[in-house]
Scaffold this motif. Structure first.
Motif, PDB file in Angstrom:
ATOM      1  N   ARG A 179       0.710  -1.196   0.048  1.00 15.10           N
ATOM      2  CA  ARG A 179      -0.032  -0.036   0.019  1.00 15.10           C
ATOM      3  C   ARG A 179       0.896   1.239  -0.117  1.00 15.10           C
ATOM      4  O   ARG A 179       0.695   2.407  -0.658  1.00 15.10           O
ATOM      5  N   VAL A 180       1.880   1.189   0.558  1.00 16.75           N
ATOM      6  CA  VAL A 180       2.913   2.651   0.662  1.00 16.75           C
ATOM      7  C   VAL A 180       3.498   2.678  -0.722  1.00 16.75           C
ATOM      8  O   VAL A 180       3.720   3.750  -0.969  1.00 16.75           O
ATOM      9  N   GLY A 181       3.585   1.312  -1.418  1.00 17.10           N
ATOM     10  CA  GLY A 181       4.375   1.610  -2.750  1.00 17.10           C
ATOM     11  C   GLY A 181       5.441   0.968  -2.977  1.00 17.10           C
ATOM     12  O   GLY A 181       6.128   1.195  -3.887  1.00 17.10           O
ATOM     13  N   LEU A 182       6.011   0.261  -2.147  1.00 18.27           N
ATOM     14  CA  LEU A 182       7.230  -0.672  -2.227  1.00 18.27           C
ATOM     15  C   LEU A 182       7.021  -1.728  -3.210  1.00 18.27           C
ATOM     16  O   LEU A 182       6.043  -2.650  -3.015  1.00 18.27           O
ATOM     17  N   THR A 183       7.855  -2.032  -4.210  1.00 23.49           N
ATOM     18  CA  THR A 183       7.594  -3.086  -5.152  1.00 23.49           C
ATOM     19  C   THR A 183       7.977  -4.103  -4.799  1.00 23.49           C
ATOM     20  O   THR A 183       9.008  -4.447  -3.810  1.00 23.49           O
ATOM     21  N   ALA A 184       7.543  -5.565  -5.003  1.00 26.59           N
ATOM     22  CA  ALA A 184       7.963  -6.675  -4.529  1.00 26.59           C
ATOM     23  C   ALA A 184       7.718  -7.607  -5.655  1.00 26.59           C
ATOM     24  O   ALA A 184       6.810  -7.543  -6.589  1.00 26.59           O
ATOM     25  N   SER A 185       8.466  -8.826  -5.457  1.00 23.75           N
ATOM     26  CA  SER A 185       8.391  -9.815  -6.633  1.00 23.75           C
ATOM     27  C   SER A 185       7.434 -10.881  -6.400  1.00 23.75           C
ATOM     28  O   SER A 185       7.234 -11.006  -5.043  1.00 23.75           O
ATOM     29  N   ALA A 186       6.910 -11.386  -7.290  1.00 24.02           N
ATOM     30  CA  ALA A 186       5.981 -12.633  -7.018  1.00 24.02           C
ATOM     31  C   ALA A 186       6.991 -13.664  -6.384  1.00 24.02           C
ATOM     32  O   ALA A 186       8.130 -13.840  -6.996  1.00 24.02           O
TER      33      ALA A 186
END
Length: 460
Positions: free
Chosen positions: A252-259
């Motif tokens: 929600r903050v906008g930090l990208t994550a990988s599947a």
């Protein structure tokens, strides 16, 4: 052609979603590199720039000295540059990715130049014949950890500032926020972008439209401010949260994550596909339902300004494929992996429930994600009927009903739904939230001249 993290080439089985401008800037290891990338995000800074479709992009950045040759893959997971800068990624890489995200590089049959092909071949050869240097791997992990720590510090500073601004706003009252020249929201959103928190920035920007949303706007604005305060407080107390909720807060903050996690293979029914503008970017949401697993999944893809997202699946088709889930977000979002065969058209709708079941499912999902606007739901045997405030979907058997969201009333899909029903019950898939139900696809109970369920009809 797409590069793996080790640099080997592999053929893409599906289009690659580009990073947005905010996601590219979030890769910057420091402010100086970020500023350099912004300065190079112009076609005039590059020569021989090109883009080979869903794969490599490249360019030569001129200057007074030796030109720098830069190549990246479309999602920025692998890159190379001939400059001598000490940051990774460097400003040239960021500038090329920003140029790519803006849509300025159009594939149009471009071919990789020899120096890009040599780099790809060299990386592929080293990936096959030489093991990874353990010391280099440790150094890379440490550098990544330092970048993540620096970004977390920036986000924390932004959250603390947002908390102070919200406190000052509530102390001064909400009455002044409906002035045309009120600039707090845009200023605060820009500050959140600087803090590398694009998710918070987006929510702040949405507050600017609440004051013009009609009667009762102060209450709605107060609710949205409370949710925003909850998000920045959750970030500031991230270490005390359970792991699934912490992953949701990061997203929600906008930090990208990988599947991550094991891939799930299933026969996925394409429930709906619809596009929504988010600033200059178009976001495409594709909903899937696993025939064997009973799981509902969401694919997200993005289109640059003036262009639709490349990823598309026909509504009502069944795709035999693997998907890999992303962390957080209720476990809905997935990445599409290997497909097995071509999509097959089906006339069988997904299983569904009542309107009361949909509301209960949304309420349960809110416990895991308090910032959730809507939850996917399939309604069986519902009839679209007019109401005092617009339209609603009424259950044929239990008499319960859900209002149709106001945004759907102006879409032609609503009238498709009414015509498809003809006053009779049908199956409808959509998103159920606090504003009501947003119908996205429907299945007619029968097709003229034949028995059984009809084909899916997109309502977007």
């Amino acid at each position: 052609m797409v590069l793996s993290h080790r640099g080997e080439t592999r053929r893409s089985t599906h289009p690659v979603a580009r990073r947005t401008r905010e996601q590219v800037l979030a890769l910057a290891p420091d402010e100086a590199t970020r500023d350099a990338g912004l300065a190079l995000a112009s076609e005039h800074a590059w020569a021989e720039a090109g883009h080979a479709g869903p794969g490599a992009a490249w360019g030569v950045c001129g200057g007074d000295g030796v030109p720098c040759r830069t190549a990246v893959d479309t999602d920025g997971s692998s890159y190379t540059c001939s400059c001598t800068g000490g940051s990774s990624p460097c400003g040239h890489v960021l500038g090329l990715l920003l140029l790519l995200s803006s849509g300025a590089l159009v594939p149009e049959g471009a071919q990789e130049p020899p120096w890009v092909l040599r780099w790809l071949a060299d990386r592929r050869a080293r990936g096959v014949t030489a093991p990874e240097d353990p010391a280099a791997a440790v150094s890379a992990r440490r550098a990544a950890a330092r970048r993540a720590e620096r970004r977390a510090e920036r986000v924390t500073g932004g959250a603390q500032e947002l908390d102070r601004r919200l406190t000052d706003l509530l102390r001064g009252g909400l009455a002044t926020t409906d002035r045309p020249d009120y600039g707090l929201w845009e200023e605060t959103a820009a500050r959140m972008i600087d803090a590398q928190a694009p998710g918070i920035a987006g929510r702040v920007r949405e507050l600017s439209s609440v004051a013009a949303s009609g009667s009762g706007w102060p209450a709605r604005l107060l609710e949205e401010c409370a949710l925003l305060h909850l998000l920045d407080s959750a970030w500031l107390g991230l270490g005390r949260l359970p792991a699934p909720l912490a992953a949701t807060v990061r997203a929600r903050v906008g930090l990208t994550a990988s599947a991550e996690g094991p891939a799930v293979r299933d026969r996925w029914l394409v429930l709906a596909q619809h596009d929504a503008p988010e600033g200059r970017i178009v976001t495409r949401r594709i909903w899937l339902y696993g025939r064997e697993s009973g799981r509902t999944a969401l694919l997200l893809s993005y289109g640059s300004p003036g262009r639709a997202p490349a990823q598309a699946l026909p509504v009502g088709a069944v795709v035999d494929a693997e998907v890999t889930p992303y962390p957080g977000g209720g476990g809905l979002r997935v990445a599409l992996g290997t497909r097995f065969g071509e999509p097959l058209v089906t006339t069988a709708p997904p299983p569904g429930g009542t309107t009361a079941d949909a509301v209960a499912a949304y309420g349960k999902a809110l416990r895991d994600d308090p910032w959730l606007d809507a939850w996917p739901a399939t309604l069986r045997d519902v009839i679209p009927v007019p109401s005092a405030d617009g339209w609603q979907l009424a259950g044929r058997t239990d008499g319960s009903a859900l209002p149709v969201v106001p945004s759907a009333l102006s879409r032609p899909g609503l009238w498709k739904l009414v015509a498809l029903s003809g006053g009779g019950p049908l199956t409808v898939f959509g998103e159920c939230g606090h504003r009501g139900f947003d119908p996205l696809a429907a299945w007619c109970p029968e097709v003229a001249g034949s028995a059984g369920p009809g084909a899916a009809v997109a309502l977007t």
